[in-house]
Design a protein around this motif. Structure first.
Motif, PDB file in Angstrom:
ATOM      1  N   ARG A 197       0.885  -1.154   0.035  1.00 11.28           N
ATOM      2  CA  ARG A 197       0.169   0.168  -0.009  1.00 11.28           C
ATOM      3  C   ARG A 197       0.832   1.270  -0.113  1.00 11.28           C
ATOM      4  O   ARG A 197       1.833   1.267   0.658  1.00 11.28           O
ATOM      5  CB  ARG A 197      -1.036  -0.014   1.365  1.00 11.28           C
ATOM      6  CG  ARG A 197      -2.035   1.199   1.283  1.00 11.28           C
ATOM      7  CD  ARG A 197      -3.239   0.705   1.961  1.00 11.28           C
ATOM      8  NE  ARG A 197      -4.140   1.691   2.104  1.00 11.28           N
ATOM      9  CZ  ARG A 197      -5.272   1.815   2.659  1.00 11.28           C
ATOM     10  NH1 ARG A 197      -5.292   0.929   3.838  1.00 11.28           N
ATOM     11  NH2 ARG A 197      -6.024   2.629   2.774  1.00 11.28           N
ATOM     12  N   LYS A 198       0.355   2.534  -0.442  1.00 12.79           N
ATOM     13  CA  LYS A 198       1.017   3.369  -0.630  1.00 12.79           C
ATOM     14  C   LYS A 198       0.166   4.683  -0.229  1.00 12.79           C
ATOM     15  O   LYS A 198      -0.994   4.665  -0.745  1.00 12.79           O
ATOM     16  CB  LYS A 198       1.540   3.878  -2.014  1.00 12.79           C
ATOM     17  CG  LYS A 198       2.245   5.128  -2.308  1.00 12.79           C
ATOM     18  CD  LYS A 198       2.670   5.562  -3.546  1.00 12.79           C
ATOM     19  CE  LYS A 198       3.215   6.842  -4.058  1.00 12.79           C
ATOM     20  NZ  LYS A 198       3.615   6.842  -5.314  1.00 12.79           N
ATOM     21  N   PHE A 199       0.554   5.339   0.670  1.00 16.61           N
ATOM     22  CA  PHE A 199      -0.420   6.735   1.224  1.00 16.61           C
ATOM     23  C   PHE A 199       0.537   7.878   0.868  1.00 16.61           C
ATOM     24  O   PHE A 199       1.621   8.015   0.902  1.00 16.61           O
ATOM     25  CB  PHE A 199      -0.185   6.890   2.655  1.00 16.61           C
ATOM     26  CG  PHE A 199      -1.063   5.531   3.112  1.00 16.61           C
ATOM     27  CD1 PHE A 199      -2.450   5.601   3.316  1.00 16.61           C
ATOM     28  CD2 PHE A 199      -0.449   4.510   3.648  1.00 16.61           C
ATOM     29  CE1 PHE A 199      -2.988   4.566   3.979  1.00 16.61           C
ATOM     30  CE2 PHE A 199      -1.018   3.353   4.146  1.00 16.61           C
ATOM     31  CZ  PHE A 199      -2.464   3.473   4.561  1.00 16.61           C
ATOM     32  N   ILE A 200      -0.331   8.815   0.224  1.00 19.25           N
ATOM     33  CA  ILE A 200       0.298   9.973  -0.372  1.00 19.25           C
ATOM     34  C   ILE A 200      -0.236  11.133   0.705  1.00 19.25           C
ATOM     35  O   ILE A 200      -1.654  11.380   0.979  1.00 19.25           O
ATOM     36  CB  ILE A 200      -0.014  10.609  -1.669  1.00 19.25           C
ATOM     37  CG1 ILE A 200       0.621   9.557  -2.682  1.00 19.25           C
ATOM     38  CG2 ILE A 200       0.618  11.772  -1.883  1.00 19.25           C
ATOM     39  CD1 ILE A 200       0.327   9.633  -4.108  1.00 19.25           C
ATOM     40  N   GLY A 201       0.650  11.861   1.491  1.00 18.31           N
ATOM     41  CA  GLY A 201       0.101  12.895   2.368  1.00 18.31           C
ATOM     42  C   GLY A 201       0.087  12.206   3.897  1.00 18.31           C
ATOM     43  O   GLY A 201       0.453  11.166   4.106  1.00 18.31           O
ATOM     44  N   PRO A 202      -0.159  13.204   4.775  1.00 20.07           N
ATOM     45  CA  PRO A 202      -0.010  12.663   6.104  1.00 20.07           C
ATOM     46  C   PRO A 202      -1.086  11.661   6.434  1.00 20.07           C
ATOM     47  O   PRO A 202      -2.169  11.510   5.756  1.00 20.07           O
ATOM     48  CB  PRO A 202      -0.557  14.093   6.992  1.00 20.07           C
ATOM     49  CG  PRO A 202      -0.454  15.196   6.035  1.00 20.07           C
ATOM     50  CD  PRO A 202      -0.537  14.561   4.498  1.00 20.07           C
TER      51      PRO A 202
END
Length: 88
Positions: A68-73
């Motif tokens: 999984r990849k999260f962009i941002g806080p």
């Protein structure tokens, strides 16, 4: 997050793209960062993973696969995220 999931052998690694080493160390001290960090001033890691906005978070399983990849806080206390991490 790392403290909550230490029994699950979760490791948090921070990668900084700061070119200025002094700024990097000041940030770690000012924000009392207590997990493993490295500085990648040449942005090699960002190039490898296609990072284009900071912060970005990659969840990588024990086999080295990006799950999984999260962009941002991210609010790491959200139940959905904690559940996802404990299932890896």
């Amino acid at each position: 997050m790392q403290q909550r999931l230490k029994d699950k052998e979760v490791m948090v690694l921070g990668i900084s793209v700061d070119v200025d080493g002094d700024a990097y160390h000041k940030f770690l001290k000012d924000y009392r960062i207590n997990y493993l960090t490295v500085r990648d001033a040449e942005h090699r890691t960002a190039d490898m993973y296609g990072t284009f906005k900071w912060p970005e978070t990659y969840i990588i399983d024990r086999n080295g696969i990006v799950r999984r990849k999260f962009i941002g806080p991210v609010d790491w206390s959200q139940p959905e995220i904690m559940e996802f991490l404990t299932r890896l």
